[in-house]
Write an enzyme that holds these catalytic residues in place. Structure first.
Site, PDB file in Angstrom:
ATOM      1  N   HIS A  29       0.852  -1.205   0.000  1.00 49.36           N
ATOM      2  CA  HIS A  29       0.000   0.000   0.000  1.00 49.36           C
ATOM      3  C   HIS A  29       0.890   1.258   0.000  1.00 49.36           C
ATOM      4  O   HIS A  29       0.660   2.210   0.748  1.00 49.36           O
ATOM      5  CB  HIS A  29      -0.961   0.005   1.193  1.00 49.36           C
ATOM      6  CG  HIS A  29      -1.928  -1.137   1.164  1.00 49.36           C
ATOM      7  ND1 HIS A  29      -3.191  -1.048   0.631  1.00 49.36           N
ATOM      8  CD2 HIS A  29      -1.800  -2.428   1.574  1.00 49.36           C
ATOM      9  CE1 HIS A  29      -3.800  -2.218   0.730  1.00 49.36           C
ATOM     10  NE2 HIS A  29      -2.981  -3.078   1.296  1.00 49.36           N
ATOM     11  N   TYR A 301       3.538  -4.517  10.734  1.00 45.96           N
ATOM     12  CA  TYR A 301       3.377  -3.101  10.395  1.00 45.96           C
ATOM     13  C   TYR A 301       4.484  -2.280  11.070  1.00 45.96           C
ATOM     14  O   TYR A 301       5.038  -1.363  10.474  1.00 45.96           O
ATOM     15  CB  TYR A 301       1.992  -2.580  10.814  1.00 45.96           C
ATOM     16  CG  TYR A 301       0.854  -3.053   9.917  1.00 45.96           C
ATOM     17  CD1 TYR A 301       0.870  -4.326   9.351  1.00 45.96           C
ATOM     18  CD2 TYR A 301      -0.239  -2.253   9.635  1.00 45.96           C
ATOM     19  CE1 TYR A 301      -0.159  -4.773   8.535  1.00 45.96           C
ATOM     20  CE2 TYR A 301      -1.278  -2.691   8.811  1.00 45.96           C
ATOM     21  CZ  TYR A 301      -1.231  -3.949   8.267  1.00 45.96           C
ATOM     22  OH  TYR A 301      -2.251  -4.390   7.461  1.00 45.96           O
TER      23      TYR A 301
HETATM   24  C1  HEM Z   1      -0.246 -11.227   7.801  1.00 47.62           C
HETATM   25  C2  HEM Z   1      -1.042 -10.442   7.068  1.00 47.62           C
HETATM   26  C3  HEM Z   1      -0.649  -9.038   6.675  1.00 47.62           C
HETATM   27  C4  HEM Z   1       0.583  -8.467   6.627  1.00 47.62           C
HETATM   28  C5  HEM Z   1       1.933  -9.109   6.940  1.00 47.62           C
HETATM   29  C6  HEM Z   1       0.406  -7.092   6.218  1.00 47.62           C
HETATM   30  C7  HEM Z   1       1.430  -6.176   6.074  1.00 47.62           C
HETATM   31  C8  HEM Z   1       1.263  -4.826   5.892  1.00 47.62           C
HETATM   32  C9  HEM Z   1       2.310  -3.833   6.016  1.00 47.62           C
HETATM   33  C10 HEM Z   1       3.776  -4.138   6.338  1.00 47.62           C
HETATM   34  C11 HEM Z   1       1.764  -2.620   5.774  1.00 47.62           C
HETATM   35  C12 HEM Z   1       2.463  -1.259   5.792  1.00 47.62           C
HETATM   36  C13 HEM Z   1       2.357  -0.669   7.200  1.00 47.62           C
HETATM   37  C14 HEM Z   1       2.928   0.725   7.310  1.00 47.62           C
HETATM   38  O1  HEM Z   1       4.062   0.967   6.906  1.00 47.62           O
HETATM   39  O2  HEM Z   1       2.194   1.602   7.844  1.00 47.62           O
HETATM   40  C15 HEM Z   1       0.367  -2.838   5.489  1.00 47.62           C
HETATM   41  C16 HEM Z   1      -0.540  -1.851   5.187  1.00 47.62           C
HETATM   42  C17 HEM Z   1      -1.860  -2.100   4.904  1.00 47.62           C
HETATM   43  N1  HEM Z   1      -2.529  -3.294   5.005  1.00 47.62           N
HETATM   44 FE1  HEM Z   1      -1.746  -5.052   5.547  1.00 47.62          FE
HETATM   45  N2  HEM Z   1      -0.926  -6.853   6.019  1.00 47.62           N
HETATM   46  C18 HEM Z   1      -1.619  -8.013   6.293  1.00 47.62           C
HETATM   47  C19 HEM Z   1      -2.968  -8.194   6.234  1.00 47.62           C
HETATM   48  C20 HEM Z   1      -3.864  -7.260   5.838  1.00 47.62           C
HETATM   49  C21 HEM Z   1      -5.287  -7.432   5.796  1.00 47.62           C
HETATM   50  C22 HEM Z   1      -6.028  -8.684   6.264  1.00 47.62           C
HETATM   51  C23 HEM Z   1      -5.819  -6.254   5.347  1.00 47.62           C
HETATM   52  C24 HEM Z   1      -7.247  -5.876   5.133  1.00 47.62           C
HETATM   53  C25 HEM Z   1      -8.238  -6.334   5.827  1.00 47.62           C
HETATM   54  C26 HEM Z   1      -4.719  -5.343   5.102  1.00 47.62           C
HETATM   55  C27 HEM Z   1      -4.839  -4.040   4.633  1.00 47.62           C
HETATM   56  C28 HEM Z   1      -3.830  -3.107   4.630  1.00 47.62           C
HETATM   57  C29 HEM Z   1      -4.022  -1.724   4.234  1.00 47.62           C
HETATM   58  C30 HEM Z   1      -5.306  -1.084   3.703  1.00 47.62           C
HETATM   59  C31 HEM Z   1      -2.788  -1.091   4.433  1.00 47.62           C
HETATM   60  C32 HEM Z   1      -2.463   0.378   4.166  1.00 47.62           C
HETATM   61  C33 HEM Z   1      -2.740   1.187   5.439  1.00 47.62           C
HETATM   62  C34 HEM Z   1      -2.365   2.638   5.254  1.00 47.62           C
HETATM   63  O3  HEM Z   1      -2.923   3.283   4.347  1.00 47.62           O
HETATM   64  O4  HEM Z   1      -1.498   3.124   6.020  1.00 47.62           O
HETATM   65  N3  HEM Z   1      -3.559  -5.977   5.434  1.00 47.62           N
HETATM   66  N4  HEM Z   1       0.095  -4.183   5.564  1.00 47.62           N
END
Ligand code: HEM
Length: 314
Positions: A29, A301
């Site tokens: 993202h 995160y």
């Molecule tokens: C083990 C499962 C997951 C991992 C390892 C993961 C990992 C990550 C990481 C590393 C980030 C960046 C965080 C940052 O720098 O602020 C992120 C952002 C995000 N993730 Fe995940 N994620 C997972 C599951 C999910 C799920 C289940 C959803 C939705 C229901 C999701 C939706 C998002 C969204 C929308 C963002 C962007 C948030 C923003 O705009 O700051 N992720 N994710």
């Protein structure tokens, strides 16, 4: 040298799967647009939860719409780029609660270990630029839930005409607790009030690389984007801890409130003051399930946040 934690391994694998690392950006993202808005809950929401933002008073919100890729240069029109909608409800006591959602029907993996293996299987082979079909095939054979999630998710991940014409689901189950202590399990969905609208193939071919970011700017310069927050109540036999399991059959859906996305916030974050959306940043009146993906997410995160901000920033 200290051994890497699984959370560091996950972020390293996400970087490798997304042509990175891309310094200063989220591991996934990476490209997004931050907006401000307001949320007002329905009387039904107050009956289900004592959470401060669900009592019916207007609360200020920060919303980040994103392209799901970890590569900030990916085209928004990429057929499987996917999107994200992260909402921070700023509560009257100065605290906040976050709701993070994507346009999937169910999640791709059941545990952080599976997520790591899946992400590693998706890393492109340097020779072909594509994931190794044998590795991906082996993962899919062992994890049929991955194939099901992709099959159900693909039509939803397709590029929409706007961030405001996509739906988004938080996928995990959460428990709403009301003032009397009564509990209701369910899953959240943001429904766009304008309805779903996907690009035609022709529009997709002609779409500029960052068209979604540009479109939301134009849209909010002229008006407001609205979403309804829905809560699908769990039936007795629905699994609460498995984000890969679809809740099939008839379900009662409760309207929790309406979000108005009002304007784009320019330069909303810097490496010194990153905006962090944390799916476990809950508040009194909302409880998490024991879903291992939900409880793992803040740890992965944090690695990404440390690397893109403060001393970890480029
Ligand atoms: C083990 C499962 C997951 C991992 C390892 C993961 C990992 C990550 C990481 C590393 C980030 C960046 C965080 C940052 O720098 O602020 C992120 C952002 C995000 N993730 Fe995940 N994620 C997972 C599951 C999910 C799920 C289940 C959803 C939705 C229901 C999701 C939706 C998002 C969204 C929308 C963002 C962007 C948030 C923003 O705009 O700051 N992720 N994710």
């Amino acid at each position: 040298m200290a051994t890497a934690t699984i959370w560091e391994e996950i972020v390293d694998a996400l970087n490798a799967a997304n042509g990175g690392p891309h310094p200063g950006h989220r591991a996934v993202h990476a490209k997004g647009t931050v907006c401000s808005g307001t949320f007002r809950a329905t009387p039904e929401a107050k009956r289900l939860s004592r959470a401060a933002h669900l009592q019916g008073d207007q609360v200020e919100t920060t919303i980040r719409f994103s392209n799901a890729s970890g590569d900030p240069n990916t085209s928004d029109a990429h057929p499987i780029a996917g999107r994200g909608m992260a909402v921070k409800f700023n509560l009257p006591d100065g605290e906040a609660t976050d709701l993070v959602a994507v346009p999937l029907v169910v999640f791709l993996a059941r545990t952080p270990e599976d997520f790591l293996e899946m992400t590693r299987a998706r890393i492109p082979d340097p020779e072909t630029g594509q994931p190794d079909p044998d590795k991906l095939g082996a993962y899919m054979a062992e994890h049929p839930e991955f194939g099901v999630a992709v099959q159900k998710g693909l039509p939803k991940l397709a590029p929409t005409t706007s961030f405001a014409t996509s739906d988004y689901r938080a996928l995990h189950a959460f428990c709403l607790v009301n003032a009397d202590g009564a509990t209701h399990w369910g899953r959240y969905t943001w429904e766009p009030e304008e309805g779903l609208d996907y690009l035609t193939e022709e529009q997709r071919d002609a779409a500029p690389r960052h068209y979604l970011q540009e479109e939301i700017r134009r849209r909010l310069a002229e008006g407001i984007a609205r979403f309804t927050l829905e809560f699908t109540l769990a039936n007795e036999d629905d699994p609460l801890d498995d984000p890969t399991a679809e809740w099939e059959g008839e379900h009662e859906v409760v309207e929790l409130g309406e979000l108005e996305v009002i304007e784009v916030v320019e330069e909303a974050e810097t490496p010194d003051s990153p905006i962090v959306f944390d799916p476990m940043r809950l508040t009194d009146g909302i409880e998490p399930s024991a879903d291992p993906i939900l409880t793992a997410r803040p740890k992965a995160y944090s690695v990404s946040i440390d690397r893109r901000s403060g001393e970890g920033a480029p």
